[in-house]
Design an enzyme around this catalytic site. Structure first.
Site, PDB file in Angstrom:
ATOM      1  N   ASP A   1      12.223 -55.793  19.347  1.00 37.42           N
ATOM      2  CA  ASP A   1      10.921 -55.509  18.762  1.00 37.42           C
ATOM      3  C   ASP A   1       9.634 -56.162  19.624  1.00 37.42           C
ATOM      4  O   ASP A   1       9.941 -56.673  20.699  1.00 37.42           O
ATOM      5  CB  ASP A   1      10.947 -56.780  17.552  1.00 37.42           C
ATOM      6  CG  ASP A   1      11.222 -56.003  16.197  1.00 37.42           C
ATOM      7  OD1 ASP A   1      11.439 -54.903  15.960  1.00 37.42           O
ATOM      8  OD2 ASP A   1      11.410 -56.669  15.298  1.00 37.42           O
TER       9      ASP A   1
ATOM     10  N   LYS B   1       6.905 -53.224  16.820  1.00 37.77           N
ATOM     11  CA  LYS B   1       6.270 -53.468  15.506  1.00 37.77           C
ATOM     12  C   LYS B   1       5.298 -54.634  15.246  1.00 37.77           C
ATOM     13  O   LYS B   1       5.787 -55.518  15.275  1.00 37.77           O
ATOM     14  CB  LYS B   1       7.068 -53.239  14.288  1.00 37.77           C
ATOM     15  CG  LYS B   1       8.231 -52.195  14.280  1.00 37.77           C
ATOM     16  CD  LYS B   1       8.977 -52.011  13.020  1.00 37.77           C
ATOM     17  CE  LYS B   1       8.264 -51.700  11.955  1.00 37.77           C
ATOM     18  NZ  LYS B   1       7.793 -50.209  12.026  1.00 37.77           N
TER      19      LYS B   1
ATOM     20  N   MET C   1       1.573 -63.272   8.397  1.00 38.77           N
ATOM     21  CA  MET C   1       0.923 -62.155   8.627  1.00 38.77           C
ATOM     22  C   MET C   1      -0.351 -62.428   7.782  1.00 38.77           C
ATOM     23  O   MET C   1      -0.608 -61.276   7.110  1.00 38.77           O
ATOM     24  CB  MET C   1       1.795 -61.061   8.278  1.00 38.77           C
ATOM     25  CG  MET C   1       2.792 -60.634   9.449  1.00 38.77           C
ATOM     26  SD  MET C   1       3.869 -59.615   8.850  1.00 38.77           S
ATOM     27  CE  MET C   1       5.006 -60.236   7.767  1.00 38.77           C
TER      28      MET C   1
END
Length: 272
Positions: free
Chosen positions: A48, A70, A191
Site C-alpha cells: 500500500d 491507495k 480520513m
C-alpha cells in the site's frame, strides 16, 4: 465413469499462500515480530501507498515488490485489480503478503480481500498491525479510554464508500455525537480531513462546542504534526495549520490530559 472428465473439471491445485499484514502507522519499530517473519518469507509483496519504505528492508532480496497505492483523493489502483493479482500469484505458487498500512481489518479493506480469496478457494492468514487511531493518541501521550473521561471508543471513517450519491454521507454524525455524549465515548475519525467542515457541523448537534479535539498527521513518524483545539474550531484549525491526509481526528474528553503533557498547547482551551 469418465476419468478424463473428472480431471478436466477438478479445481486448480492451490500451491501458494497469502497473508494480510498490518504494517502499522509508519514507524518501522512498531511492527510485530509476526509481521516481520511474514514479510521475510514473502516472494511477492503487494504494498500500500502509506507503508514506510524502511519496512521493505525486511523483504528477501529476490522478492517481487508491487506497489498498489491507495490514498483518498488520489488516483488509486482498483481494488478488483489488487484482488486478481493476489489470487493469480497464489495460484502460481507464490508466498504472497498483502502489506497494508495500520491494521488490515480497520478501514483497510481486509475483510473484502479475505472474502474474495475464500471465494477463489484460498484461505488467508491475517497479521494485525497497530492502527493509526491508536498510534495517533499515544503519540500525544493520551489514552483513548479513561475511567474518568471515556468508557469506550468508536472508530469511524469520514470517507464515504466510493459510489455513494452526490452529497450522501452514510454516517449519521448527529446520532453518533449524541451517543458519544451520553455514553462518554471517544471518537476516532479516519480520513476525515477533507470533510472536516461537514463533520464539525453535524457533531455540534450532539456535542458541546468546547469538546476537546486533536488532529494528528503522520502519526508516529518524524514529520508528525498535530493541532489541539475544540470541536467548534475543528475545520478552521485544520485550515490554519495546513494539515492534510493522512491524518486522524480524535474527539473527546480524554484529550484534557494534553494540558499536563509536554506539548505546545493552551491548557485554558480545554477548560483545565
Amino acid at each position: 465413469m469418465n476419468d478424463n472428465h473428472d480431471i478436466d473439471t477438478a479445481p486448480p491445485l492451490i500451491t501458494g499462500r497469502c497473508t494480510l499484514v498490518g504494517a502499522g502507522p509508519g514507524d518501522p519499530e512498531l511492527l510485530t515480530v509476526k509481521a516481520v517473519k511474514a514479510i521475510q518469507a514473502a516472494t511477492v509483496l503487494l504494498v500500500d501507498d502509506l507503508v514506510n519504505d524502511q519496512i521493505l528492508a525486511y523483504a528477501r532480496a529476490d522478492a517481487r515488490i508491487v506497489y498498489v497505492g491507495k490514498r483518498g483523493g488520489c488516483k488509486s489502483t482498483p481494488q478488483a485489480f489488487i484482488e486478481r493479482l493476489m489470487i493469480t500469484a497464489v495460484r502460481e505458487g507464490e508466498t504472497v503478503v498483502r502489506l497494508k498500512g495500520g491494521d488490515p481489518f480497520i478501514f483497510g479493506r481486509g475483510g473484502e480481500e479475505v472474502q474474495h480469496l475464500r471465494e477463489a478457494g484460498i484461505e488467508c492468514a491475517v497479521v494485525n498491525g497497530i492502527t493509526a487511531g491508536l498510534a495517533a493518541a499515544t503519540a500525544l501521550g493520551v489514552p483513548l479510554t479513561h475511567r474518568d473521561h471515556a468508557q469506550g471508543v468508536v472508530f469511524v471513517t469520514g470517507h464515504a464508500k466510493t459510489g455513494a450519491g452526490a452529497g450522501e454521507d452514510p454516517t449519521d454524525w448527529r446520532a453518533l455525537a449524541a451517543t458519544a455524549y451520553n455514553a462518554r465515548l471517544t471518537l476516532v475519525i479516519y480520513m476525515g480531513v477533507a470533510g472536516a467542515g461537514h463533520i464539525e457541523r453535524e457533531l455540534l448537534q450532539g456535542l458541546p462546542g468546547d469538546t476537546p479535539v486533536a488532529v494528528i498527521q503522520h502519526a508516529s513518524l518524524p514529520q508528525q504534526r498535530h493541532i489541539a483545539t475544540t470541536l467548534d474550531r475543528l475545520h478552521r484549525g485544520i485550515a490554519e495549520a495546513g494539515l492534510a491526509s493522512p491524518a486522524v481526528i480524535v474527539v473527546g474528553d480524554v484529550l484534557r490530559g494534553l494540558a499536563a503533557a509536554a506539548l505546545p498547547l493552551d491548557a485554558k482551551q480545554f477548560g483545565t
